[in-house]
Design a protein around this motif. Sequence first.
Motif, short mmCIF file in Angstrom:
data_model
loop_
_atom_site.label_atom_id
_atom_site.label_comp_id
_atom_site.label_asym_id
_atom_site.label_seq_id
_atom_site.Cartn_x
_atom_site.Cartn_y
_atom_site.Cartn_z
N THR A 245 0.87 -1.23 0.02
CA THR A 245 0.09 0.02 -0.04
C THR A 245 1.00 1.21 0.06
OG1 THR A 245 0.01 -0.01 2.37
CG2 THR A 245 -1.78 -1.13 1.14
N GLY A 246 2.19 1.20 -0.16
CA GLY A 246 3.09 2.39 -0.07
C GLY A 246 3.24 2.94 1.32
N ALA A 390 -1.62 11.79 10.68
CA ALA A 390 -2.50 12.67 9.65
C ALA A 390 -3.54 12.26 8.95
CB ALA A 390 -1.71 13.70 8.95
N ARG A 391 -3.22 11.02 8.37
CA ARG A 391 -4.01 10.23 7.62
C ARG A 391 -3.58 8.85 7.58
NH1 ARG A 391 -4.73 13.72 3.72
NH2 ARG A 391 -5.67 12.36 2.19
N THR A 392 -4.22 7.96 6.80
CA THR A 392 -4.15 6.24 6.78
C THR A 392 -4.44 6.08 5.51
OG1 THR A 392 -3.99 4.53 7.96
CG2 THR A 392 -6.16 5.67 7.90
N ARG A 393 -3.90 4.74 5.02
CA ARG A 393 -4.06 4.12 3.98
C ARG A 393 -4.86 2.95 4.56
NH1 ARG A 393 0.61 4.86 -0.32
NH2 ARG A 393 0.48 7.04 -0.13
N ILE A 394 -5.53 2.03 3.88
CA ILE A 394 -6.44 1.01 4.32
C ILE A 394 -6.24 -0.19 3.29
CG2 ILE A 394 -8.81 1.75 3.45
CD1 ILE A 394 -9.84 0.62 6.15
N CYS A 395 -6.31 -1.34 3.80
CA CYS A 395 -6.31 -2.69 2.80
C CYS A 395 -6.90 -3.68 3.51
CB CYS A 395 -4.78 -3.02 2.41
SG CYS A 395 -3.59 -3.67 3.81
N GLY A 396 -7.21 -4.83 2.92
CA GLY A 396 -7.61 -6.18 3.30
C GLY A 396 -9.22 -6.36 3.12
N GLY A 397 -9.70 -7.53 3.30
CA GLY A 397 -11.04 -7.89 2.76
C GLY A 397 -12.10 -6.86 3.19
N GLY A 398 -11.91 -6.42 4.44
CA GLY A 398 -13.06 -5.66 4.98
C GLY A 398 -12.88 -4.18 4.31
N PRO A 415 -8.47 11.43 7.25
CA PRO A 415 -8.87 10.94 5.85
C PRO A 415 -8.20 9.57 5.81
CG PRO A 415 -7.76 13.03 5.80
CD PRO A 415 -7.60 12.60 7.30
N VAL A 416 -8.94 8.57 5.04
CA VAL A 416 -8.46 7.21 4.77
C VAL A 416 -8.31 7.38 3.38
CG1 VAL A 416 -9.30 4.80 4.62
CG2 VAL A 416 -9.73 6.37 6.88
N ASP A 417 -7.11 6.95 2.80
CA ASP A 417 -6.60 6.76 1.30
C ASP A 417 -6.92 5.43 0.89
OD1 ASP A 417 -6.18 9.69 1.09
OD2 ASP A 417 -4.29 9.06 2.18
N ILE A 418 -7.40 5.23 -0.39
CA ILE A 418 -7.52 3.90 -0.96
C ILE A 418 -6.67 3.72 -2.07
CG2 ILE A 418 -9.24 2.37 -1.84
CD1 ILE A 418 -10.16 3.99 0.77
N PRO A 419 -5.94 2.79 -1.82
CA PRO A 419 -4.83 2.24 -2.84
C PRO A 419 -5.60 1.68 -4.05
CG PRO A 419 -4.11 1.46 -0.71
CD PRO A 419 -5.52 1.97 -0.48
N GLU A 420 -5.04 1.90 -5.07
CA GLU A 420 -5.71 1.35 -6.31
C GLU A 420 -5.78 -0.11 -6.32
OE1 GLU A 420 -4.88 1.91 -11.17
OE2 GLU A 420 -2.99 1.80 -9.84
N VAL A 451 2.78 2.40 -6.24
CA VAL A 451 1.36 2.42 -5.60
C VAL A 451 0.87 3.69 -5.97
CG1 VAL A 451 0.39 2.49 -3.39
CG2 VAL A 451 2.42 1.12 -3.84
N LYS A 452 -0.50 3.38 -6.44
CA LYS A 452 -1.33 4.79 -6.86
C LYS A 452 -2.62 4.70 -5.91
CE LYS A 452 1.27 5.69 -10.47
NZ LYS A 452 1.99 4.35 -10.68
#
Length: 490
Positions: A245-246, A390-398, A415-420, A451-452
């Motif tokens: 997820t970078g 300040a912000r986070t990325r998120i991954c996983g089935g949920g 803010p929650v950033d969504i990877p491509e 990662v985008k």
Amino acid sequence: MNYIGIDLGTSAVKLLLMEGSGKILKIVSREYPICFPKPGWSEQNPYDWFTQSMDGLKELLDGTDRSLVAGISFGGQMHGLVALDDKDEVIRPAILWNDGRTTKECDYLNQVIGKERLSAYTANISFTGFTAPKVLWMKNNEPENFAKIHKIMLPKDYLAFRLSGNYSTDVSDASGTLFFDVKNRCWSEEMCEICSIKTSWLPKVYESYEEVGTLLPELAKELGVSDQVKIVAGAGDNAAAAVGTGTVGDGACNISLGTSGTVFISSDKFGVDENNALHSFDHADGSYHLMGCMLSAASCNKWWMDDIIGTKDYGAEQENITKLGENHVFFLPYLMGERSPHNDPNARGTFIGLTMDTTRADMTQAVLEGVAFALRDSFEVARSLGIHIARTRICGGGAKSPLWKKIVANVLNIPVDIPENEQGPSMGGAMLAAVACGEYPTVRDAAETIVKLTDTVEPEPELAAKYEERYQKFRKIYPACRDLFLELAK
């Protein structure tokens, strides 16, 4: 060239084929069983990991130019104990990360040896899921098996061994064994002595992006690829997901909503939470990270949907949830006990606040919110250390659920950033393989190129305020139940 990432998960192995540019060519998955011999126990047969991975590799490569495959690496479920004898045969089923049988061994390590000594040697204290207390459990309860031990391995490292013939692990996965000196990135001789094991039982440690060997000729022939394909150390699933997820570099954050749930905070500097509520581990990019881990995250929703409600249509159940921040029902997501920040194997899942007008949708919402609230518990520990997230990325089935992502963004109020690509550990594994093969000079370079981000879920001030009030109530529930959980466990 092409690279393969293997995510050796708890319920399935996911295999991903990636071009050097980061383009995903193909993904396949193979499931295998998990066994619960006693309440709180969790085991798997390592042979299943290998056979299903080989079958998955054959499907993954079918119809592709196999001559382009340059490297294979891994992201894997952490902490599991794989014990091999002097013939490299598995001695007993692997004891998994979410197994809670080692309460007595953890008490011995934390109370008798002492948390301060453990933290000084390893930067962590003992949790029931960690590898070292599992080894002590074998010594205390299965002395005949303990006497056979020739090698101690972690799940993904067993797979790397079967593919390369070499005993290896990486710094991120080794960090979760409680045998590892995280600060100095080497095995702790003091911990080996405490647990009555020989350092020769432990595999050689590599950085996550380093080659540990090449694919065994007979397996290369079976798969139709070169026997010069590099087998790369890889990383524990959370560190691999962070790479995918970078989440590299100082202060970056990632949330993984998988079977377990994690808050992963990357750092250029080594650091330890003085209460050891968060894990202090080495990162796959060559630096460090802090991590809060809850044992049941998306698995709570799967349990609620599959076993209790009896449906596979998760989306339809979530369509009926419309009043966010106003739910009168709370859920403690401790179905397998809990690690961060409570370190309590006796904790249990709990609904509270049920009334005659409670609906099915209220309880479904409470499950989603309970996981988000528990993630925030780890955020609060990080914030108490002066870490600004300040912000986070998120991954996983949920993370495939738009509703759950919205709940997380507002419970955390960031803010929650969504990877491509939300492939997490398998993507991270492929990226580590690419670095080992020289496609990129560093893990950070690979992450910046590949990662985008496709979207960001912003918190809504009014909803975040409602969730702030709900969270302050949620955090009082576990302390009120803690002594009862202990009594119920007796």
